[in-house]
Design an enzyme around this catalytic site. Structure first.
Site, PDB file in Angstrom:
ATOM      1  N   ASP A  52       0.830  -1.200   0.000  1.00  0.00           N
ATOM      2  CA  ASP A  52       0.000   0.000   0.000  1.00  0.00           C
ATOM      3  C   ASP A  52       0.867   1.254   0.000  1.00  0.00           C
ATOM      4  O   ASP A  52       2.046   1.214   0.369  1.00  0.00           O
ATOM      5  CB  ASP A  52      -0.910   0.013   1.232  1.00  0.00           C
ATOM      6  CG  ASP A  52      -1.950  -1.095   1.197  1.00  0.00           C
ATOM      7  OD1 ASP A  52      -2.204  -1.634   0.103  1.00  0.00           O
ATOM      8  OD2 ASP A  52      -2.496  -1.423   2.266  1.00  0.00           O
ATOM      9  N   VAL A  53       0.276   2.374  -0.376  1.00  0.00           N
ATOM     10  CA  VAL A  53       0.996   3.641  -0.426  1.00  0.00           C
ATOM     11  C   VAL A  53       1.656   3.956   0.912  1.00  0.00           C
ATOM     12  O   VAL A  53       2.795   4.429   0.969  1.00  0.00           O
ATOM     13  CB  VAL A  53       0.036   4.791  -0.830  1.00  0.00           C
ATOM     14  CG1 VAL A  53       0.707   6.144  -0.650  1.00  0.00           C
ATOM     15  CG2 VAL A  53      -0.415   4.613  -2.270  1.00  0.00           C
TER      16      VAL A  53
END
Length: 234
Positions: free
Chosen positions: A103-104
Site C-alpha cells: 500500500d501507499v
C-alpha cells in the site's frame, strides 16, 4: 540492434540526447568513433563506449529489491501518488512487474522483475514463500486477546468478503500494540483486513523480508539487484 536504440537502452538518455552525443563524436564501437545512430551493432560482442566508459544492456531477466518508502504507489504509471519506479534508475522500466504490491502508506521490501515465472513463484501461496510484516496497532491488545488472535491466525480466518480461510500464518506480539506477522499469501490489504477481523486497525506497516531476502545494507528509497543465491531460492 541499431546503435541509437542500444544507447537509449543502456543509458538514461532520450533519443534526442543520444543523437547529440553521437554527433559530438563521444561514442565508439570497437575503438572507432561512430556518429551514425542507424548503424547495426552486436550488443553482446561489440565493444561500445561513451566517453571511454563501457556500455551494456541487460540481456537476461532482471530481479530488483527496493526499500519502498511511505508515500509511493506500487504502480508503473503515475496516478495520485509518485510511483516506486521513480526510485529506480535503469533502462526499460516498463518491462518490470511488481512482485506483491505494498500500500501507499506501507514501507519495506518490494521486488520487481521481468521474469513472469519468478513473479508467480514468489506470489503464489502454493510455493509458501514467507513474507514478514511488522505492524503497529491503533488499540492495545490484552494478553488474553493476543493468545486468541495467535491461535485463530495459525488456523486461518475467513476475512470479510471471502469464502475460504486465510492460509495458516504466524502472529507474534512484542508488546500490546506491536506485532510481527508472517504470511505465505498476499490477499488484497490482507494484514489490515486480518487485524480488522479482530476489531483493530493497523496504523503502521512494514515488510522486512521476502523469503531469505532482507533489506540489510539498503537505506529507504534505495534498490539493488538480487544475488544469484537469492533468485535460486524460489
Amino acid at each position: 540492434m541499431r546503435l541509437d536504440k542500444f544507447l537509449s537502452k543502456a543509458t538514461e538518455l532520450s533519443r534526442k540526447d543520444c543523437k547529440k552525443v553521437l554527433h559530438a563524436g563521444e561514442i565508439t564501437v570497437n575503438g572507432n568513433v561512430i556518429k551514425d545512430g542507424s548503424l547495426h551493432i552486436d550488443e553482446i560482442n561489440d565493444e561500445i563506449q561513451w566517453a571511454g566508459e563501457q556500455l551494456s544492456v541487460a540481456t537476461g531477466n532482471r530481479y530488483i529489491l527496493l526499500y519502498k518508502p511511505d508515500g509511493f504507489e506500487c504502480a508503473l504509471k503515475p496516478k495520485e501518488y509518485p510511483i516506486v519506479t521513480d526510485l529506480i534508475v535503469i533502462p526499460e522500466l516498463a518491462s518490470l512487474r511488481i512482485v506483491g504490491r505494498l500500500d501507499v502508506d506501507t514501507t519495506g521490501a518490494l521486488l520487481l522483475s521481468d521474469d513472469g515465472g519468478f513473479v508467480h513463484k514468489v506470489t503464489s501461496p502454493k510455493h509458501h514463500v514467507d513474507k514478514v510484516y511488522h505492524l503497529t496497532l491503533a488499540d492495545s491488545v490484552s494478553d488474553d486477546l493476543q493468545q486468541t488472535m495467535i491461535k485463530a491466525i495459525a488456523q486461518g480466518i475467513v476475512l470479510d468478503g471471502e469464502s475460504e480461510k486465510t492460509a495458516p500464518a504466524v502472529l507474534m506480539f512484542t508488546d500490546d500494540t506491536h506485532a510481527t506477522l508472517t504470511l505465505t499469501e498476499g490477499k488484497y490489504h490482507q494484514v489490515k483486513r486480518m487485524m480488522a477481523y479482530f476489531g483493530n486497525k493497523v496504523i503502521k506497516l512494514h515488510r522486512s523480508s521476502i523469503g531469505m531476502i532482507t533489506l540489510d545494507g539498503l537505506q529507504m528509497g534505495e534498490c539493488r539487484f538480487l544475488t544469484a543465491e537469492e533468485i535460486e531460492q524460489f
